[in-house]
Design an enzyme around this catalytic site. Sequence first.
Site, PDB file in Angstrom:
ATOM      1  N   ALA A 134      -5.571  29.285  40.408  1.00  0.00           N
ATOM      2  CA  ALA A 134      -6.684  30.204  40.171  1.00  0.00           C
ATOM      3  C   ALA A 134      -7.724  29.578  39.250  1.00  0.00           C
ATOM      4  O   ALA A 134      -7.397  28.813  38.343  1.00  0.00           O
ATOM      5  CB  ALA A 134      -6.169  31.502  39.560  1.00  0.00           C
ATOM      6  N   GLY A 179      -1.658  29.476  42.775  1.00  0.00           N
ATOM      7  CA  GLY A 179      -2.275  29.607  44.088  1.00  0.00           C
ATOM      8  C   GLY A 179      -2.319  28.309  44.863  1.00  0.00           C
ATOM      9  O   GLY A 179      -2.369  28.312  46.097  1.00  0.00           O
ATOM     10  N   GLU A 182       0.880  28.237  46.542  1.00  0.00           N
ATOM     11  CA  GLU A 182       0.855  29.280  47.572  1.00  0.00           C
ATOM     12  C   GLU A 182       0.102  28.810  48.806  1.00  0.00           C
ATOM     13  O   GLU A 182       0.465  29.143  49.938  1.00  0.00           O
ATOM     14  CB  GLU A 182       0.225  30.554  46.998  1.00  0.00           C
ATOM     15  CG  GLU A 182       1.147  31.256  46.003  1.00  0.00           C
ATOM     16  CD  GLU A 182       0.527  32.490  45.378  1.00  0.00           C
ATOM     17  OE1 GLU A 182       1.115  33.583  45.490  1.00  0.00           O
ATOM     18  OE2 GLU A 182      -0.562  32.355  44.770  1.00  0.00           O
ATOM     19  N   GLU A 202       2.668  31.844  37.484  1.00  0.00           N
ATOM     20  CA  GLU A 202       1.886  33.028  37.122  1.00  0.00           C
ATOM     21  C   GLU A 202       2.495  33.840  35.976  1.00  0.00           C
ATOM     22  O   GLU A 202       1.760  34.413  35.167  1.00  0.00           O
ATOM     23  CB  GLU A 202       1.706  33.928  38.358  1.00  0.00           C
ATOM     24  CG  GLU A 202       0.699  33.422  39.373  1.00  0.00           C
ATOM     25  CD  GLU A 202       1.293  32.431  40.359  1.00  0.00           C
ATOM     26  OE1 GLU A 202       0.617  32.084  41.340  1.00  0.00           O
ATOM     27  OE2 GLU A 202       2.462  31.984  40.147  1.00  0.00           O
TER      28      GLU A 202
END
Length: 332
Positions: A134, A179, A182, A202
């Site tokens: 992020a 992310g 991900e 996270e």
Amino acid sequence: MAALLRRLPGSRSSSSRCLVAIIRGKHDRSPGLMPRDRGPPQAAHGRPVAACGHTSSRRLHADAAAAVEVDLKRLDGEDRGIVEVLMCQLKARNALGHVFVSQMRELVSSLSSDMSARVVIFRSLVPGVFCAGADLKERAAMDHTESDLFVHGLRSLMTQIALLPMPTIAAMDGVALGGGLELALACDLRTAACSAQMGLIETTRGLLPGAGGSQRLPRMIGVTLAKELIFTGKRVGGQTALDMGLVNRAVEQNQSGDAAYREALGLAREILPQAPIAVRLAKEAISRGLEVDIGSAMAIERMCYARVIPTRDRQEGMAAFIEKRAPRYTGE
């Protein structure tokens, strides 16, 4: 950086243009105006590409004033059918900010209906980084509603990547956190340098994986191990990731810093000669079948199999076997 530029093709290639954007980002705070290609991809006039064939590229971003953060490169020659998604945001280390996500979404959308793309490789041109996750500076400026909507869009992007009809490979030559991991989890296959670091971190930031990681990771490596990694925010290296089934292949990093990419390219070249419709339908059968009970999964397999029977590729595969020659698949 100069050594890296010498390894890349002439200025007309996508990877060179991305590196121009990277260099500008290091020496100029204001984003440079980047030329945009129009119309169909143009071949790069036979200029060599490191570890691959000739290239052609297309600029897919509507906003001409935005710096290029994600780009597309099509390999040519014997590698025709392999497409590379190039992530090249140096300043934010390929962080998932508004511009990056917007450009990635547009590019992935264009690939979803591209029958000429047989394998897609997601790779980074930023040394030592796949995707840092992020963009926390952008996220800090959002209110609760804006943050929820942005993460929802991010989750949608990862689903969009997962639903691409052709095989996808993430080449992790560096850090893949939050992310960034991900994004790799949304791909079908993953290669990693042993020196790469990856993790869903996270919880160390007061969050939880929100772009599909809390669902894809346990399906990939098992519930217990996934919980451990998510609860602790632990980072693992490439070899550990291989041992736990998080990546398909782990290799020692090379002097060029692109060992995982080269491994991904080799893997793509193993997929490329196979019948493209059969490969796409195999992906559909596996992906859809994993989400339902075994009886329903068998029905999905039957439907996918029925769709491959009338193809010319199946007939070519049978003929090639009988004639003891290599098949010549056309994707029909």
